[in-house]
Scaffold this motif. Structure first.
Motif, PDB file in Angstrom:
ATOM      1  N   HIS A   1       4.582   8.322   5.122  1.00 25.70           N
ATOM      2  CA  HIS A   1       4.332   9.289   6.196  1.00 25.70           C
ATOM      3  C   HIS A   1       4.965   8.845   7.521  1.00 25.70           C
ATOM      4  CE1 HIS A   1       1.662  11.781   3.858  1.00 25.70           C
ATOM      5  NE2 HIS A   1       0.749  10.844   3.728  1.00 25.70           N
ATOM      6  N   GLY A   2       5.510   7.635   7.548  1.00 27.43           N
ATOM      7  CA  GLY A   2       6.133   7.128   8.768  1.00 27.43           C
ATOM      8  C   GLY A   2       5.145   6.635   9.806  1.00 27.43           C
ATOM      9  N   LEU A   3       3.917   6.359   9.396  1.00 29.55           N
ATOM     10  CA  LEU A   3       2.882   5.935  10.340  1.00 29.55           C
ATOM     11  C   LEU A   3       2.805   4.418  10.496  1.00 29.55           C
ATOM     12  CD1 LEU A   3       0.137   8.479   9.253  1.00 29.55           C
ATOM     13  CD2 LEU A   3       1.751   8.655  11.160  1.00 29.55           C
ATOM     14  N   VAL A   4       3.201   3.691   9.468  1.00 29.67           N
ATOM     15  CA  VAL A   4       3.266   2.229   9.523  1.00 29.67           C
ATOM     16  C   VAL A   4       4.596   1.800   8.904  1.00 29.67           C
ATOM     17  CG1 VAL A   4       0.743   1.971   9.366  1.00 29.67           C
ATOM     18  CG2 VAL A   4       2.124   1.798   7.285  1.00 29.67           C
ATOM     19  N   ARG A   5       4.978   0.570   9.194  1.00 29.01           N
ATOM     20  CA  ARG A   5       6.181   0.009   8.576  1.00 29.01           C
ATOM     21  C   ARG A   5       5.835  -1.382   8.052  1.00 29.01           C
ATOM     22  NH1 ARG A   5       6.764  -0.692  13.920  1.00 29.01           N
ATOM     23  NH2 ARG A   5       7.283  -2.770  14.652  1.00 29.01           N
ATOM     24  N   GLN A   6       6.542  -1.776   7.030  1.00 33.65           N
ATOM     25  CA  GLN A   6       6.311  -3.100   6.463  1.00 33.65           C
ATOM     26  C   GLN A   6       7.332  -4.080   7.010  1.00 33.65           C
ATOM     27  OE1 GLN A   6       6.044  -1.911   2.210  1.00 33.65           O
ATOM     28  NE2 GLN A   6       3.961  -2.706   2.357  1.00 33.65           N
ATOM     29  N   GLY A   7       6.914  -5.320   7.129  1.00 31.66           N
ATOM     30  CA  GLY A   7       7.783  -6.385   7.607  1.00 31.66           C
ATOM     31  C   GLY A   7       7.386  -7.689   6.930  1.00 31.66           C
ATOM     32  N   ARG A   8       7.760  -8.794   7.541  1.00 32.32           N
ATOM     33  CA  ARG A   8       7.434 -10.112   6.989  1.00 32.32           C
ATOM     34  C   ARG A   8       7.032 -11.065   8.110  1.00 32.32           C
ATOM     35  NH1 ARG A   8       7.472 -11.249   2.100  1.00 32.32           N
ATOM     36  NH2 ARG A   8       8.661 -10.167   0.542  1.00 32.32           N
ATOM     37  N   LYS A   9       6.104 -11.949   7.770  1.00 30.96           N
ATOM     38  CA  LYS A   9       5.726 -13.076   8.614  1.00 30.96           C
ATOM     39  C   LYS A   9       5.768 -14.284   7.684  1.00 30.96           C
ATOM     40  CE  LYS A   9       1.411 -13.951   9.977  1.00 30.96           C
ATOM     41  NZ  LYS A   9       0.129 -13.719  10.661  1.00 30.96           N
ATOM     42  N   GLY A  10       6.877 -14.986   7.703  1.00 26.66           N
ATOM     43  CA  GLY A  10       7.065 -16.057   6.725  1.00 26.66           C
ATOM     44  C   GLY A  10       7.222 -15.445   5.349  1.00 26.66           C
ATOM     45  N   LYS A  11       6.400 -15.890   4.415  1.00 22.15           N
ATOM     46  CA  LYS A  11       6.462 -15.363   3.051  1.00 22.15           C
ATOM     47  C   LYS A  11       5.585 -14.141   2.850  1.00 22.15           C
ATOM     48  CE  LYS A  11       7.572 -19.721   0.807  1.00 22.15           C
ATOM     49  NZ  LYS A  11       7.197 -20.666  -0.235  1.00 22.15           N
ATOM     50  N   GLU A  12       4.719 -13.885   3.834  1.00 21.90           N
ATOM     51  CA  GLU A  12       3.771 -12.781   3.680  1.00 21.90           C
ATOM     52  C   GLU A  12       4.334 -11.470   4.203  1.00 21.90           C
ATOM     53  OE1 GLU A  12      -0.728 -13.521   3.773  1.00 21.90           O
ATOM     54  OE2 GLU A  12       0.100 -14.648   5.474  1.00 21.90           O
ATOM     55  N   LYS A  13       4.026 -10.402   3.473  1.00 16.30           N
ATOM     56  CA  LYS A  13       4.353  -9.059   3.949  1.00 16.30           C
ATOM     57  C   LYS A  13       3.372  -8.698   5.055  1.00 16.30           C
ATOM     58  CE  LYS A  13       6.090  -7.074  -0.355  1.00 16.30           C
ATOM     59  NZ  LYS A  13       5.845  -6.006  -1.344  1.00 16.30           N
ATOM     60  N   THR A  14       3.858  -7.947   6.027  1.00 17.99           N
ATOM     61  CA  THR A  14       2.999  -7.472   7.104  1.00 17.99           C
ATOM     62  C   THR A  14       3.116  -5.956   7.207  1.00 17.99           C
ATOM     63  OG1 THR A  14       4.731  -7.757   8.761  1.00 17.99           O
ATOM     64  CG2 THR A  14       3.193  -9.607   8.449  1.00 17.99           C
ATOM     65  N   VAL A  15       2.158  -5.376   7.888  1.00 15.59           N
ATOM     66  CA  VAL A  15       2.146  -3.945   8.145  1.00 15.59           C
ATOM     67  C   VAL A  15       1.952  -3.775   9.649  1.00 15.59           C
ATOM     68  CG1 VAL A  15       1.045  -1.749   7.605  1.00 15.59           C
ATOM     69  CG2 VAL A  15       1.031  -3.583   5.913  1.00 15.59           C
ATOM     70  N   ALA A  16       2.816  -2.972  10.260  1.00 18.41           N
ATOM     71  CA  ALA A  16       2.736  -2.716  11.700  1.00 18.41           C
ATOM     72  C   ALA A  16       2.736  -1.208  11.942  1.00 18.41           C
ATOM     73  CB  ALA A  16       3.921  -3.370  12.421  1.00 18.41           C
ATOM     74  N   ILE A  17       2.165  -0.827  13.048  1.00 14.16           N
ATOM     75  CA  ILE A  17       2.108   0.586  13.413  1.00 14.16           C
ATOM     76  C   ILE A  17       3.486   1.040  13.914  1.00 14.16           C
ATOM     77  CG2 ILE A  17       1.423   0.302  15.842  1.00 14.16           C
ATOM     78  CD1 ILE A  17      -0.274   2.729  13.408  1.00 14.16           C
ATOM     79  N   THR A  18       3.838   2.260  13.634  1.00 20.22           N
ATOM     80  CA  THR A  18       5.065   2.852  14.175  1.00 20.22           C
ATOM     81  C   THR A  18       4.690   3.657  15.421  1.00 20.22           C
ATOM     82  OG1 THR A  18       4.817   4.890  12.903  1.00 20.22           O
ATOM     83  CG2 THR A  18       6.069   3.081  11.858  1.00 20.22           C
ATOM     84  N   PRO A  19       5.674   4.053  16.222  1.00 19.76           N
ATOM     85  CA  PRO A  19       5.352   4.915  17.364  1.00 19.76           C
ATOM     86  C   PRO A  19       4.631   6.201  16.934  1.00 19.76           C
ATOM     87  CG  PRO A  19       7.537   3.988  17.648  1.00 19.76           C
ATOM     88  CD  PRO A  19       7.085   3.614  16.249  1.00 19.76           C
ATOM     89  N   ALA A  20       5.042   6.787  15.817  1.00 20.35           N
ATOM     90  CA  ALA A  20       4.372   8.003  15.327  1.00 20.35           C
ATOM     91  C   ALA A  20       2.925   7.700  14.942  1.00 20.35           C
ATOM     92  CB  ALA A  20       5.130   8.580  14.137  1.00 20.35           C
ATOM     93  N   GLY A  21       2.698   6.544  14.343  1.00 17.68           N
ATOM     94  CA  GLY A  21       1.336   6.152  13.970  1.00 17.68           C
ATOM     95  C   GLY A  21       0.462   5.921  15.189  1.00 17.68           C
ATOM     96  N   ALA A  22       1.018   5.261  16.207  1.00 15.47           N
ATOM     97  CA  ALA A  22       0.263   5.012  17.439  1.00 15.47           C
ATOM     98  C   ALA A  22      -0.082   6.317  18.140  1.00 15.47           C
ATOM     99  CB  ALA A  22       1.060   4.090  18.362  1.00 15.47           C
ATOM    100  N   THR A  23       0.862   7.240  18.169  1.00 19.62           N
ATOM    101  CA  THR A  23       0.622   8.552  18.784  1.00 19.62           C
ATOM    102  C   THR A  23      -0.482   9.299  18.043  1.00 19.62           C
ATOM    103  OG1 THR A  23       2.896   8.691  19.586  1.00 19.62           O
ATOM    104  CG2 THR A  23       1.702  10.774  19.362  1.00 19.62           C
ATOM    105  N   LEU A  24      -0.443   9.239  16.717  1.00 17.94           N
ATOM    106  CA  LEU A  24      -1.473   9.916  15.923  1.00 17.94           C
ATOM    107  C   LEU A  24      -2.844   9.289  16.171  1.00 17.94           C
ATOM    108  CD1 LEU A  24      -2.243  12.068  13.876  1.00 17.94           C
ATOM    109  CD2 LEU A  24      -1.614  10.453  12.055  1.00 17.94           C
TER     110      LEU A  24
END
Length: 167
Positions: free
Chosen positions: A94-117
């Motif tokens: 839905h474009g509300l969060v995006r996945q990334g990495r912190k070392g070996k771990e996957k992370t989830v962060a809010i997108t601008p669209a998610g923050a607005t919602l």
């Protein structure tokens, strides 16, 4: 005198019938809360989402810091990581969060669209729920006390669940 309001009278016939009354109230509250979250998110302009997706998008938005799957499951007391992972994938779609990495771990962060919602959800919540709750006259300190009690009891249920698994 009418006894406690319960859905399972046989469970209320214990040494603590008030616990059955609480369980029935929790059941009703949980279902009402889930309905509310889904409908509030729709009213805020969000896509069709499950209650878990709503909880996760708000948690990921919390303090604008990426979260790991372990963080999300720990904070929301989710035992089945697959459910959280599936919800995250839908939120990414839905474009509300995006996945990334912190070392070996996957992370989830809010997108601008998610923050607005999330901001729009907060506005709808304030207008429809907070104002109605304030009109009941419930003391905010009492709400905080009830919240603390429920968190304390959740530990008792978790411990009992562990004991039942080993029973």
């Amino acid at each position: 005198m009418v006894g406690p309001v319960v859905s399972s009278a046989h469970l209320a016939q214990s040494s603590l019938p008030a616990l059955s009354e609480l369980e029935f109230a929790l059941t009703m509250s949980n279902h009402a809360f889930h309905r509310w979250m889904v409908r509030c998110m729709t009213a805020a302009g969000g896509p069709a989402m499950s209650p878990l997706e709503v909880l996760i998008v708000h948690l990921v938005n919390h303090r604008e810091r990426p979260k790991t799957l372990a963080d999300i499951c720990l904070v929301l007391n989710i035992e089945d990581t697959h459910l959280a992972n599936y919800a995250i994938r839908k939120l990414v779609g839905h474009g509300l969060v995006r996945q990334g990495r912190k070392g070996k771990e996957k992370t989830v962060a809010i997108t601008p669209a998610g923050a607005t919602l999330c901001t729009r959800y907060a506005e709808v919540r304030e207008a429809l729920l907070v104002q109605a709750a304030r009109q009941t006259g419930i003391d905010p300190a009492e709400l905080s006390r009830l919240s603390s009690l429920l968190r304390l009891l959740s530990g008792s249920y978790d411990q009992a669940a562990r004991a039942a698994a080993a029973f």
